[in-house]
Design a protein around this motif. Structure first.
Motif, PDB file in Angstrom:
ATOM      1  N   GLY A  10      44.646  -3.045  45.611  1.00  0.00           N
ATOM      2  CA  GLY A  10      44.238  -1.717  45.182  1.00  0.00           C
ATOM      3  C   GLY A  10      44.359  -0.724  46.313  1.00  0.00           C
ATOM      4  N   ARG A  11      43.960   0.477  46.016  1.00  0.00           N
ATOM      5  CA  ARG A  11      44.035   1.573  46.976  1.00  0.00           C
ATOM      6  C   ARG A  11      42.855   1.482  47.937  1.00  0.00           C
ATOM      7  NH1 ARG A  11      47.625   4.839  47.271  1.00  0.00           N
ATOM      8  NH2 ARG A  11      48.429   4.410  45.198  1.00  0.00           N
ATOM      9  N   VAL A  12      43.120   1.623  49.236  1.00  0.00           N
ATOM     10  CA  VAL A  12      42.073   1.613  50.260  1.00  0.00           C
ATOM     11  C   VAL A  12      41.918   3.012  50.845  1.00  0.00           C
ATOM     12  CG1 VAL A  12      42.294  -0.824  50.858  1.00  0.00           C
ATOM     13  CG2 VAL A  12      43.727   0.835  52.017  1.00  0.00           C
ATOM     14  N   LEU A  18      39.467  -2.875  54.605  1.00  0.00           N
ATOM     15  CA  LEU A  18      39.490  -3.382  53.227  1.00  0.00           C
ATOM     16  C   LEU A  18      38.497  -2.611  52.368  1.00  0.00           C
ATOM     17  CD1 LEU A  18      39.668  -7.250  53.772  1.00  0.00           C
ATOM     18  CD2 LEU A  18      41.474  -5.721  52.983  1.00  0.00           C
ATOM     19  N   PHE A  20      38.085  -0.732  49.603  1.00  0.00           N
ATOM     20  CA  PHE A  20      38.794  -0.370  48.380  1.00  0.00           C
ATOM     21  C   PHE A  20      38.103   0.802  47.695  1.00  0.00           C
ATOM     22  CE2 PHE A  20      40.187  -4.753  48.948  1.00  0.00           C
ATOM     23  CZ  PHE A  20      41.549  -4.619  48.742  1.00  0.00           C
ATOM     24  N   LEU A  23      37.850   1.546  42.245  1.00  0.00           N
ATOM     25  CA  LEU A  23      37.635   0.164  41.806  1.00  0.00           C
ATOM     26  C   LEU A  23      38.012  -0.057  40.352  1.00  0.00           C
ATOM     27  CD1 LEU A  23      34.292  -0.672  43.638  1.00  0.00           C
ATOM     28  CD2 LEU A  23      36.636  -1.213  44.325  1.00  0.00           C
ATOM     29  N   MET A  26      41.669  -1.433  40.196  1.00  0.00           N
ATOM     30  CA  MET A  26      42.063  -2.608  40.980  1.00  0.00           C
ATOM     31  C   MET A  26      43.073  -3.438  40.182  1.00  0.00           C
ATOM     32  SD  MET A  26      40.506  -2.743  43.955  1.00  0.00           S
ATOM     33  CE  MET A  26      40.579  -4.446  44.415  1.00  0.00           C
ATOM     34  N   ARG A  56      46.807  -2.088  49.221  1.00  0.00           N
ATOM     35  CA  ARG A  56      46.563  -3.302  49.990  1.00  0.00           C
ATOM     36  C   ARG A  56      46.316  -4.451  49.040  1.00  0.00           C
ATOM     37  NH1 ARG A  56      43.721  -3.722  55.309  1.00  0.00           N
ATOM     38  NH2 ARG A  56      44.401  -5.771  55.972  1.00  0.00           N
TER      39      ARG A  56
END
Length: 74
Positions: A10-12, A18, A20, A23, A26, A56
């Motif tokens: 997902g996008r960080v 980490l 994220f 959510l 995800m 990531r």
């Protein structure tokens, strides 16, 4: 117990962490019975998004979360 592994991404908020965000968006790739197959799925998804620094993908060792008392070599 099986050594289950979860692959997700997902996008960080920061590519160095980490942390994220988003959510609800995800990408849960799947649960795999061994590290080799989880790594293959991780590599495939990570390479697909390599140009997006804020995406990531990770491998989560579910067996460690489910039974933290078991030594790693078991």
């Amino acid at each position: 117990m099986s050594k289950l592994h979860l692959v997700m991404g997902g996008r960080v908020s920061d590519p160095q962490t980490l942390d994220f965000c988003e959510l609800d968006n995800m990408h849960l790739v799947g649960v795999y019975p061994d590290y080799a197959s989880a790594e293959e799925a991780w590599r495939s998804n990570a390479q697909r998004t390599v140009d997006d620094a804020e995406m990531r993908y990770v491998i989560v060792h579910l067996h460690r979360l489910l039974d933290p008392e078991t030594p790693e070599q078991a």
